[in-house]
Design a protein around this motif. Structure first.
Motif, PDB file in Angstrom:
ATOM      1  N   ARG A  81       0.834  -1.191   0.000  1.00 58.77           N
ATOM      2  CA  ARG A  81       0.000   0.000   0.000  1.00 58.77           C
ATOM      3  C   ARG A  81       0.873   1.248   0.000  1.00 58.77           C
ATOM      4  NH1 ARG A  81      -5.173  -1.284   0.711  1.00 58.77           N
ATOM      5  NH2 ARG A  81      -5.708  -3.265   1.690  1.00 58.77           N
ATOM      6  N   PRO A  82       0.356   2.362  -0.489  1.00 58.38           N
ATOM      7  CA  PRO A  82       1.160   3.591  -0.511  1.00 58.38           C
ATOM      8  C   PRO A  82       1.360   4.161   0.887  1.00 58.38           C
ATOM      9  CG  PRO A  82      -1.075   4.045  -1.241  1.00 58.38           C
ATOM     10  CD  PRO A  82      -0.974   2.554  -1.116  1.00 58.38           C
ATOM     11  N   ARG A  83       2.477   4.872   1.052  1.00 55.68           N
ATOM     12  CA  ARG A  83       2.747   5.633   2.265  1.00 55.68           C
ATOM     13  C   ARG A  83       3.158   7.039   1.854  1.00 55.68           C
ATOM     14  NH1 ARG A  83       5.897   1.027   5.907  1.00 55.68           N
ATOM     15  NH2 ARG A  83       4.105  -0.388   6.031  1.00 55.68           N
ATOM     16  N   TYR A  84       2.871   7.996   2.734  1.00 58.37           N
ATOM     17  CA  TYR A  84       2.990   9.394   2.374  1.00 58.37           C
ATOM     18  C   TYR A  84       3.891  10.126   3.354  1.00 58.37           C
ATOM     19  CZ  TYR A  84      -1.102   8.210  -0.431  1.00 58.37           C
ATOM     20  OH  TYR A  84      -1.950   7.617  -1.324  1.00 58.37           O
ATOM     21  N   LEU A  85       4.734  10.993   2.793  1.00 58.48           N
ATOM     22  CA  LEU A  85       5.611  11.848   3.578  1.00 58.48           C
ATOM     23  C   LEU A  85       5.234  13.299   3.285  1.00 58.48           C
ATOM     24  CD1 LEU A  85       8.180  11.861   5.448  1.00 58.48           C
ATOM     25  CD2 LEU A  85       9.499  12.219   3.348  1.00 58.48           C
ATOM     26  N   TYR A  86       5.118  14.107   4.338  1.00 59.97           N
ATOM     27  CA  TYR A  86       4.738  15.511   4.198  1.00 59.97           C
ATOM     28  C   TYR A  86       5.983  16.361   4.436  1.00 59.97           C
ATOM     29  CZ  TYR A  86       0.112  13.490   4.496  1.00 59.97           C
ATOM     30  OH  TYR A  86      -1.013  12.735   4.262  1.00 59.97           O
ATOM     31  N   ALA A  87       6.429  17.069   3.387  1.00 60.53           N
ATOM     32  CA  ALA A  87       7.705  17.767   3.453  1.00 60.53           C
ATOM     33  C   ALA A  87       7.638  19.094   2.712  1.00 60.53           C
ATOM     34  CB  ALA A  87       8.811  16.897   2.853  1.00 60.53           C
ATOM     35  N   TYR A  88       8.533  19.985   3.092  1.00 58.88           N
ATOM     36  CA  TYR A  88       8.643  21.297   2.461  1.00 58.88           C
ATOM     37  C   TYR A  88       9.877  21.339   1.569  1.00 58.88           C
ATOM     38  CZ  TYR A  88       5.067  23.181   5.587  1.00 58.88           C
ATOM     39  OH  TYR A  88       3.898  23.420   6.250  1.00 58.88           O
ATOM     40  N   ASP A 117       7.887  16.652  10.195  1.00 58.42           N
ATOM     41  CA  ASP A 117       7.315  15.428  10.748  1.00 58.42           C
ATOM     42  C   ASP A 117       7.967  14.276   9.993  1.00 58.42           C
ATOM     43  OD1 ASP A 117       5.842  13.267  11.550  1.00 58.42           O
ATOM     44  OD2 ASP A 117       3.890  14.187  11.202  1.00 58.42           O
ATOM     45  N   PRO A 118       8.898  13.529  10.626  1.00 59.52           N
ATOM     46  CA  PRO A 118       9.728  12.590   9.857  1.00 59.52           C
ATOM     47  C   PRO A 118       9.061  11.271   9.521  1.00 59.52           C
ATOM     48  CG  PRO A 118      10.335  12.479  12.166  1.00 59.52           C
ATOM     49  CD  PRO A 118       9.287  13.559  12.045  1.00 59.52           C
ATOM     50  N   TRP A 119       7.800  11.060   9.906  1.00 58.63           N
ATOM     51  CA  TRP A 119       7.180   9.752   9.740  1.00 58.63           C
ATOM     52  C   TRP A 119       6.455   9.639   8.405  1.00 58.63           C
ATOM     53  CZ3 TRP A 119       9.544   7.532  13.459  1.00 58.63           C
ATOM     54  CH2 TRP A 119       9.729   8.178  14.680  1.00 58.63           C
ATOM     55  N   PHE A 120       6.416   8.403   7.884  1.00 60.50           N
ATOM     56  CA  PHE A 120       5.572   8.076   6.740  1.00 60.50           C
ATOM     57  C   PHE A 120       4.199   7.661   7.264  1.00 60.50           C
ATOM     58  CE2 PHE A 120       9.823   7.568   5.110  1.00 60.50           C
ATOM     59  CZ  PHE A 120       9.747   7.953   3.789  1.00 60.50           C
ATOM     60  N   TYR A 121       3.147   8.096   6.567  1.00 67.78           N
ATOM     61  CA  TYR A 121       1.785   7.838   7.019  1.00 67.78           C
ATOM     62  C   TYR A 121       1.080   6.876   6.068  1.00 67.78           C
ATOM     63  CZ  TYR A 121       1.962  11.512  10.541  1.00 67.78           C
ATOM     64  OH  TYR A 121       2.286  12.269  11.641  1.00 67.78           O
ATOM     65  N   PRO A 165      -1.171  -0.796  13.737  1.00 65.51           N
ATOM     66  CA  PRO A 165      -0.367  -1.564  12.789  1.00 65.51           C
ATOM     67  C   PRO A 165       0.931  -0.888  12.365  1.00 65.51           C
ATOM     68  CG  PRO A 165      -2.202  -0.536  11.658  1.00 65.51           C
ATOM     69  CD  PRO A 165      -2.390  -0.246  13.121  1.00 65.51           C
ATOM     70  N   GLY A 166       1.136   0.369  12.750  1.00 65.76           N
ATOM     71  CA  GLY A 166       2.370   1.057  12.396  1.00 65.76           C
ATOM     72  C   GLY A 166       3.548   0.562  13.219  1.00 65.76           C
ATOM     73  N   ASP A 167       4.734   1.126  12.967  1.00 66.75           N
ATOM     74  CA  ASP A 167       5.920   0.735  13.726  1.00 66.75           C
ATOM     75  C   ASP A 167       6.418   1.851  14.636  1.00 66.75           C
ATOM     76  OD1 ASP A 167       7.189   2.467  11.929  1.00 66.75           O
ATOM     77  OD2 ASP A 167       7.983   0.846  10.700  1.00 66.75           O
ATOM     78  N   THR A 168       5.566   2.863  14.875  1.00 67.34           N
ATOM     79  CA  THR A 168       5.850   3.887  15.873  1.00 67.34           C
ATOM     80  C   THR A 168       4.516   4.382  16.428  1.00 67.34           C
ATOM     81  OG1 THR A 168       7.121   5.913  16.312  1.00 67.34           O
ATOM     82  CG2 THR A 168       5.831   5.845  14.282  1.00 67.34           C
ATOM     83  N   ALA A 169       4.570   5.163  17.496  1.00 70.65           N
ATOM     84  CA  ALA A 169       3.339   5.584  18.163  1.00 70.65           C
ATOM     85  C   ALA A 169       2.480   6.458  17.257  1.00 70.65           C
ATOM     86  CB  ALA A 169       3.675   6.332  19.452  1.00 70.65           C
ATOM     87  N   ALA A 170       1.171   6.374  17.427  1.00 75.46           N
ATOM     88  CA  ALA A 170       0.206   7.180  16.670  1.00 75.46           C
ATOM     89  C   ALA A 170      -0.678   7.925  17.658  1.00 75.46           C
ATOM     90  CB  ALA A 170      -0.639   6.294  15.758  1.00 75.46           C
ATOM     91  N   ARG A 266      -4.155   7.561  12.307  1.00 80.05           N
ATOM     92  CA  ARG A 266      -3.438   7.138  11.105  1.00 80.05           C
ATOM     93  C   ARG A 266      -2.127   6.503  11.517  1.00 80.05           C
ATOM     94  NH1 ARG A 266      -2.815  11.510   6.527  1.00 80.05           N
ATOM     95  NH2 ARG A 266      -2.019   9.671   5.482  1.00 80.05           N
ATOM     96  N   PRO A 267      -1.879   5.251  11.140  1.00 79.04           N
ATOM     97  CA  PRO A 267      -0.605   4.606  11.486  1.00 79.04           C
ATOM     98  C   PRO A 267       0.582   5.351  10.887  1.00 79.04           C
ATOM     99  CG  PRO A 267      -2.218   2.988  10.761  1.00 79.04           C
ATOM    100  CD  PRO A 267      -2.796   4.340  10.457  1.00 79.04           C
ATOM    101  N   ARG A 268       1.706   5.333  11.607  1.00 83.85           N
ATOM    102  CA  ARG A 268       2.928   5.995  11.163  1.00 83.85           C
ATOM    103  C   ARG A 268       4.055   4.981  11.081  1.00 83.85           C
ATOM    104  NH1 ARG A 268       3.718  11.274  14.847  1.00 83.85           N
ATOM    105  NH2 ARG A 268       4.268   9.711  16.394  1.00 83.85           N
ATOM    106  N   TYR A 269       5.004   5.230  10.157  1.00 80.72           N
ATOM    107  CA  TYR A 269       6.087   4.289   9.904  1.00 80.72           C
ATOM    108  C   TYR A 269       7.428   5.010   9.807  1.00 80.72           C
ATOM    109  CZ  TYR A 269       2.118   1.334   8.612  1.00 80.72           C
ATOM    110  OH  TYR A 269       0.945   0.648   8.627  1.00 80.72           O
TER     111      TYR A 269
END
Length: 272
Positions: A81-88, A117-121, A165-170, A266-269
């Motif tokens: 599934r796709p994962r998204y990173l929010y960056a400037y 925010d360094p996590w992938f969503y 289901p993520g690998d870090t806290a949400a 939303r799970p974060r990775y």
């Protein structure tokens, strides 16, 4: 097109903190935190003619402009599934007309981004729902587990399993639809609550109270814009859901009518 050489897409940078002693070699570890993520994406632009190339370049520059907001970078493997990173956007599109960087119908850029925010969503929200109303069976097995339906008389679930289901806290978002006399949400030693009043409901009938625990947001507000933060019990601790399965406690006293509670996150990775 993306070319080979992308950087910064796996584990976020880590900052380590320690204390040094004049009488000891080395330092003493104190803590660690994940820092903002720096990403480099090598891009290749190609047009069928010079005018097409210039149009593509201008569209790219407008899309990257940080004054227009952040960029959403989508990553997807063929079998996931796709994962998204929010960056400037940070730099790299200033322009280089060297022979190996640009031609009449093509250009290359090394585009740099900063993801504060360094996590992938994930693209999927995790949702659980509890409904308190007339005629609902207690944990009926005739229907799917989610949304979970509880009868109105049950006001406490002290050992509720929630899976991240993520690998870090949400960080969850809670939505309470009144009438609700009072509530308390707990995980371990952390909790936040609005105690039940003697004569009035904490959340009146027809109102929906949203408790957004996400960092940088942290609001307790209903659907009419009323701020409920002053009504929280002293020293509220809004907690995150750790990766994997955790146990939480939900205590809610419904009012005289049908009420409901909704939990979303939303799970974060750490990587895509």
């Amino acid at each position: 097109m993306i070319q080979s050489g992308a950087m910064g897409l796996d584990m976020p940078p880590v900052e380590l903190h320690g204390d040094a002693s004049p009488n000891l070699h080395g330092s003493i570890y104190r803590s660690a935190r994940y820092a903002q993520r720096e990403v480099l994406l090598p891009l290749y632009l190609h047009g069928i003619d010079r005018r097409t190339l210039i149009r593509l370049k201008n569209e790219l520059i407008d899309a990257l402009d940080p004054l227009n907001g952040y960029c959403v970078i989508k990553f997807q493997e063929a079998d996931s599934r796709p994962r998204y990173l929010y960056a400037y956007y940070k730099g790299g599109v200033e322009g280089d007309e060297g022979e190996d960087q640009a031609g009449f119908r093509w250009k290359r850029y090394g585009v740099g981004f900063t993801a504060f925010d360094p996590w992938f969503y994930s693209d999927r929200m995790q949702v659980a729902e509890w409904r308190f109303g007339q005629g609902e069976g207690f944990l009926s097995t005739a229907k799917s587990f989610l949304p979970l339906r509880l009868e109105r008389g049950l006001v406490s679930t002290p050992d509720l399993a929630v899976h991240n289901p993520g690998d870090t806290a949400a960080w969850p978002v809670w939505e309470l639809t009144g009438p609700v006399r009072g509530f308390r949400f707990s995980q371990g030693n952390s909790s936040f609550a609005i105690p039940a009043g003697s004569t009035s409901d904490a959340v009146p009938s027809g109102r929906t109270l949203t408790i957004d625990t996400r960092p940088g947001v942290k609001t307790v507000m209903d659907d009419q814009g009323m701020n409920y933060w002053p009504r929280l019990s002293a020293n509220p601790q809004m907690w995150a859901l750790p990766a994997g399965t955790s146990r939480i406690s939900v205590e809610m006293a419904p009012g005289s009518g049908a009420a409901s509670l909704r939990l979303t996150f939303r799970p974060r990775y750490k990587t895509y």
